[in-house]
Write a protein that holds these residues in place. Structure first.
Motif, PDB file in Angstrom:
ATOM      1  N   ILE A   1       4.538  65.193  45.478  1.00  0.00           N
ATOM      2  CA  ILE A   1       3.692  66.066  46.008  1.00  0.00           C
ATOM      3  C   ILE A   1       3.647  66.207  47.592  1.00  0.00           C
ATOM      4  CG2 ILE A   1       1.408  67.218  46.507  1.00  0.00           C
ATOM      5  CD1 ILE A   1       0.907  66.620  43.700  1.00  0.00           C
ATOM      6  N   PHE A   2       4.256  67.390  48.157  1.00  0.00           N
ATOM      7  CA  PHE A   2       4.196  67.670  49.478  1.00  0.00           C
ATOM      8  C   PHE A   2       2.969  68.669  49.872  1.00  0.00           C
ATOM      9  CE2 PHE A   2       5.043  70.637  52.956  1.00  0.00           C
ATOM     10  CZ  PHE A   2       5.451  69.813  54.318  1.00  0.00           C
ATOM     11  N   VAL A   3       1.996  68.303  50.310  1.00  0.00           N
ATOM     12  CA  VAL A   3       0.931  69.009  50.613  1.00  0.00           C
ATOM     13  C   VAL A   3       0.954  70.100  51.933  1.00  0.00           C
ATOM     14  CG1 VAL A   3      -1.636  69.416  50.767  1.00  0.00           C
ATOM     15  CG2 VAL A   3      -0.623  67.615  49.837  1.00  0.00           C
ATOM     16  N   GLY A   4       1.182  71.228  51.896  1.00  0.00           N
ATOM     17  CA  GLY A   4       1.558  72.245  52.812  1.00  0.00           C
ATOM     18  C   GLY A   4       0.297  73.344  52.841  1.00  0.00           C
ATOM     19  N   GLY A   5       0.475  74.604  53.035  1.00  0.00           N
ATOM     20  CA  GLY A   5      -0.481  75.540  53.146  1.00  0.00           C
ATOM     21  C   GLY A   5      -1.329  75.521  54.520  1.00  0.00           C
ATOM     22  N   SER A   6      -2.347  76.181  54.527  1.00  0.00           N
ATOM     23  CA  SER A   6      -3.052  76.571  55.684  1.00  0.00           C
ATOM     24  C   SER A   6      -3.918  75.255  55.881  1.00  0.00           C
ATOM     25  CB  SER A   6      -3.893  77.677  55.445  1.00  0.00           C
ATOM     26  OG  SER A   6      -5.080  77.235  54.429  1.00  0.00           O
ATOM     27  N   THR A   7      -4.108  75.087  57.222  1.00  0.00           N
ATOM     28  CA  THR A   7      -4.978  73.719  57.557  1.00  0.00           C
ATOM     29  C   THR A   7      -6.350  73.438  56.754  1.00  0.00           C
ATOM     30  OG1 THR A   7      -4.098  73.906  59.957  1.00  0.00           O
ATOM     31  CG2 THR A   7      -6.027  72.499  59.639  1.00  0.00           C
ATOM     32  N   GLU A   8      -6.980  74.608  56.759  1.00  0.00           N
ATOM     33  CA  GLU A   8      -8.607  74.404  55.970  1.00  0.00           C
ATOM     34  C   GLU A   8      -7.981  74.055  54.599  1.00  0.00           C
ATOM     35  OE1 GLU A   8      -7.225  77.155  57.800  1.00  0.00           O
ATOM     36  OE2 GLU A   8      -8.563  76.899  59.571  1.00  0.00           O
ATOM     37  N   TRP A   9      -7.170  74.771  53.930  1.00  0.00           N
ATOM     38  CA  TRP A   9      -6.993  74.275  52.614  1.00  0.00           C
ATOM     39  C   TRP A   9      -6.235  72.923  52.371  1.00  0.00           C
ATOM     40  CZ3 TRP A   9      -2.828  72.987  49.411  1.00  0.00           C
ATOM     41  CH2 TRP A   9      -2.927  73.150  47.944  1.00  0.00           C
ATOM     42  N   LYS A  10      -5.566  72.499  53.349  1.00  0.00           N
ATOM     43  CA  LYS A  10      -4.911  71.302  53.360  1.00  0.00           C
ATOM     44  C   LYS A  10      -5.770  70.129  53.410  1.00  0.00           C
ATOM     45  CE  LYS A  10      -1.568  71.047  55.809  1.00  0.00           C
ATOM     46  NZ  LYS A  10      -0.357  71.036  57.145  1.00  0.00           N
ATOM     47  N   LEU A  11      -6.750  70.196  54.250  1.00  0.00           N
ATOM     48  CA  LEU A  11      -7.955  69.405  54.623  1.00  0.00           C
ATOM     49  C   LEU A  11      -8.892  69.202  53.236  1.00  0.00           C
ATOM     50  CD1 LEU A  11      -8.873  70.040  58.368  1.00  0.00           C
ATOM     51  CD2 LEU A  11      -7.263  68.059  57.461  1.00  0.00           C
ATOM     52  N   ALA A  12      -9.185  70.390  52.850  1.00  0.00           N
ATOM     53  CA  ALA A  12     -10.034  70.555  51.709  1.00  0.00           C
ATOM     54  C   ALA A  12      -9.649  69.818  50.344  1.00  0.00           C
ATOM     55  CB  ALA A  12     -10.298  71.996  51.489  1.00  0.00           C
ATOM     56  N   THR A  13      -8.285  69.935  50.282  1.00  0.00           N
ATOM     57  CA  THR A  13      -7.439  69.534  49.028  1.00  0.00           C
ATOM     58  C   THR A  13      -6.637  68.408  49.131  1.00  0.00           C
ATOM     59  OG1 THR A  13      -5.613  70.925  49.286  1.00  0.00           O
ATOM     60  CG2 THR A  13      -7.555  72.092  48.072  1.00  0.00           C
ATOM     61  N   MET A  14      -6.289  67.755  49.969  1.00  0.00           N
ATOM     62  CA  MET A  14      -5.345  66.622  50.012  1.00  0.00           C
ATOM     63  C   MET A  14      -5.938  65.686  49.189  1.00  0.00           C
ATOM     64  SD  MET A  14      -5.360  64.759  53.793  1.00  0.00           S
ATOM     65  CE  MET A  14      -5.050  66.555  54.870  1.00  0.00           C
ATOM     66  N   ALA A  15      -6.993  65.023  49.280  1.00  0.00           N
ATOM     67  CA  ALA A  15      -7.604  64.007  48.511  1.00  0.00           C
ATOM     68  C   ALA A  15      -7.239  64.340  47.084  1.00  0.00           C
ATOM     69  CB  ALA A  15      -8.829  63.744  48.848  1.00  0.00           C
ATOM     70  N   LYS A  16      -7.389  65.399  46.691  1.00  0.00           N
ATOM     71  CA  LYS A  16      -7.293  65.781  45.076  1.00  0.00           C
ATOM     72  C   LYS A  16      -5.846  65.717  44.508  1.00  0.00           C
ATOM     73  CE  LYS A  16      -7.474  69.618  41.715  1.00  0.00           C
ATOM     74  NZ  LYS A  16      -7.783  71.056  41.814  1.00  0.00           N
ATOM     75  N   TRP A  17      -5.148  66.056  45.501  1.00  0.00           N
ATOM     76  CA  TRP A  17      -3.498  66.188  45.276  1.00  0.00           C
ATOM     77  C   TRP A  17      -3.129  64.565  45.401  1.00  0.00           C
ATOM     78  CZ3 TRP A  17      -1.784  69.816  42.822  1.00  0.00           C
ATOM     79  CH2 TRP A  17      -2.269  71.083  43.051  1.00  0.00           C
ATOM     80  N   ALA A  18      -3.624  63.766  46.332  1.00  0.00           N
ATOM     81  CA  ALA A  18      -3.293  62.350  46.496  1.00  0.00           C
ATOM     82  C   ALA A  18      -3.655  61.717  44.822  1.00  0.00           C
ATOM     83  CB  ALA A  18      -4.038  61.621  47.358  1.00  0.00           C
ATOM     84  N   ARG A  19      -4.846  62.119  44.597  1.00  0.00           N
ATOM     85  CA  ARG A  19      -5.252  61.535  43.109  1.00  0.00           C
ATOM     86  C   ARG A  19      -4.373  61.681  42.119  1.00  0.00           C
ATOM     87  NH1 ARG A  19     -10.379  62.743  45.243  1.00  0.00           N
ATOM     88  NH2 ARG A  19     -10.602  64.798  44.138  1.00  0.00           N
ATOM     89  N   ILE A  20      -4.070  62.948  42.093  1.00  0.00           N
ATOM     90  CA  ILE A  20      -3.170  63.578  41.062  1.00  0.00           C
ATOM     91  C   ILE A  20      -1.773  62.831  41.027  1.00  0.00           C
ATOM     92  CG2 ILE A  20      -1.986  65.621  40.251  1.00  0.00           C
ATOM     93  CD1 ILE A  20      -4.445  67.341  41.034  1.00  0.00           C
ATOM     94  N   ALA A  21      -1.519  62.594  42.343  1.00  0.00           N
ATOM     95  CA  ALA A  21       0.046  62.160  42.167  1.00  0.00           C
ATOM     96  C   ALA A  21      -0.106  60.790  41.999  1.00  0.00           C
ATOM     97  CB  ALA A  21       0.336  62.256  43.761  1.00  0.00           C
ATOM     98  N   HIS A  22      -1.101  59.957  42.409  1.00  0.00           N
ATOM     99  CA  HIS A  22      -1.163  58.517  42.209  1.00  0.00           C
ATOM    100  C   HIS A  22      -1.495  58.051  40.665  1.00  0.00           C
ATOM    101  CE1 HIS A  22      -2.058  57.911  46.519  1.00  0.00           C
ATOM    102  NE2 HIS A  22      -0.940  58.216  46.505  1.00  0.00           N
ATOM    103  N   ARG A  23      -2.059  59.179  39.960  1.00  0.00           N
ATOM    104  CA  ARG A  23      -2.440  58.882  38.659  1.00  0.00           C
ATOM    105  C   ARG A  23      -0.982  59.095  37.857  1.00  0.00           C
ATOM    106  NH1 ARG A  23      -7.495  61.786  38.956  1.00  0.00           N
ATOM    107  NH2 ARG A  23      -6.264  63.925  38.240  1.00  0.00           N
ATOM    108  N   ARG A  24       0.095  59.538  38.360  1.00  0.00           N
ATOM    109  CA  ARG A  24       1.422  59.893  37.711  1.00  0.00           C
ATOM    110  C   ARG A  24       2.471  58.882  38.403  1.00  0.00           C
ATOM    111  NH1 ARG A  24       1.964  62.524  33.133  1.00  0.00           N
ATOM    112  NH2 ARG A  24       3.925  63.449  33.761  1.00  0.00           N
TER     113      ARG A  24
END
Length: 215
Positions: free
Chosen positions: A133-156
């Motif tokens: 996963i590459f987390v892009g998007g707006s700064t606000e969205w990125k900061l709010a969701t990056m931990a979720k995406w990291a967890r999703i990625a690491h589970r796989r």
């Protein structure tokens, strides 16, 4: 965390980056040289978006042909602020690229951005050791969701990378979120800014090491 700086041709900045152990992010819309660094390959969509241009397929194909095989990862083509159509574009390119013999073993990253948390399950199905996963998007969205995406990625067993990280504060956010790597342009353009960024990264690495020793 692994740090990537936007590719630069400035010798002073390259020397500083090399001494600090940073890698380069080479854009398909830029000069296709690695300067002898380990590197990753960006698809060039952000540059096209900022210029009000469509995605440059020939430029991306040329970059993949020249540098794809040796890249740490390739960011799949996406549509900036494109939501579901962006994901579908990325998957179409994933299917196409991983059929190429020269790219066997190459890691690809799917760009996620504002609104795509609604299709997290669809994205998850594609993730694995060679699709991250590459987390892009707006700064606000990125900061709010990056931990979720990291967890999703690491589970796989996938990696999670965050784009446009240009301050020590954001490096600390990335560490707290558990991401694997980040990139930014600040250290490439101004060698003087590398020091505080690298100090933040080293401090985080030291704290993590001490935590592991105490565990």
């Amino acid at each position: 965390m692994i740090a990537y700086a936007s590719r630069t041709g400035t010798k002073r900045n390259l020397a500083a980056l090399r001494d600090a152990g940073w890698r380069l992010m080479v854009s398909a819309r830029g000069v296709l040289r690695t300067e002898g660094f380990p590197y990753a390959l960006d698809n060039g969509a952000w540059t096209a978006f900022n210029r009000g241009e469509p995605f440059d397929v020939p430029a991306f194909e040329k970059a993949v042909k020249l540098l794809g095989q040796g890249a740490d990862f390739i960011i799949l083509p996406d549509i900036v602020m494109g939501g579901v159509p962006s994901f579908e574009m990325s998957i179409a390119w994933l299917r196409k690229l991983r059929r190429r013999v020269a790219l066997r073993g190459t890691r690809f990253l799917i760009a996620v951005q504002d609104g795509m948390e609604t299709i997290a399950r669809r994205i998850t199905r594609w993730l694995g050791p060679k699709v991250g996963i590459f987390v892009g998007g707006s700064t606000e969205w990125k900061l709010a969701t990056m931990a979720k995406w990291a967890r999703i990625a690491h589970r796989r067993s996938a990696v999670c990378h965050v784009g446009r990280v240009n301050t020590a504060r954001r490096i600390r956010f990335c560490e707290a979120a558990g991401v694997d790597s980040f990139d930014g342009s600040s250290a490439s353009r101004f060698a003087v800014t590398l020091r505080p960024l690298e100090l933040a990264r080293r401090q985080i690495d030291l704290e993590g090491y001490l935590t592991r020793l105490a565990a």
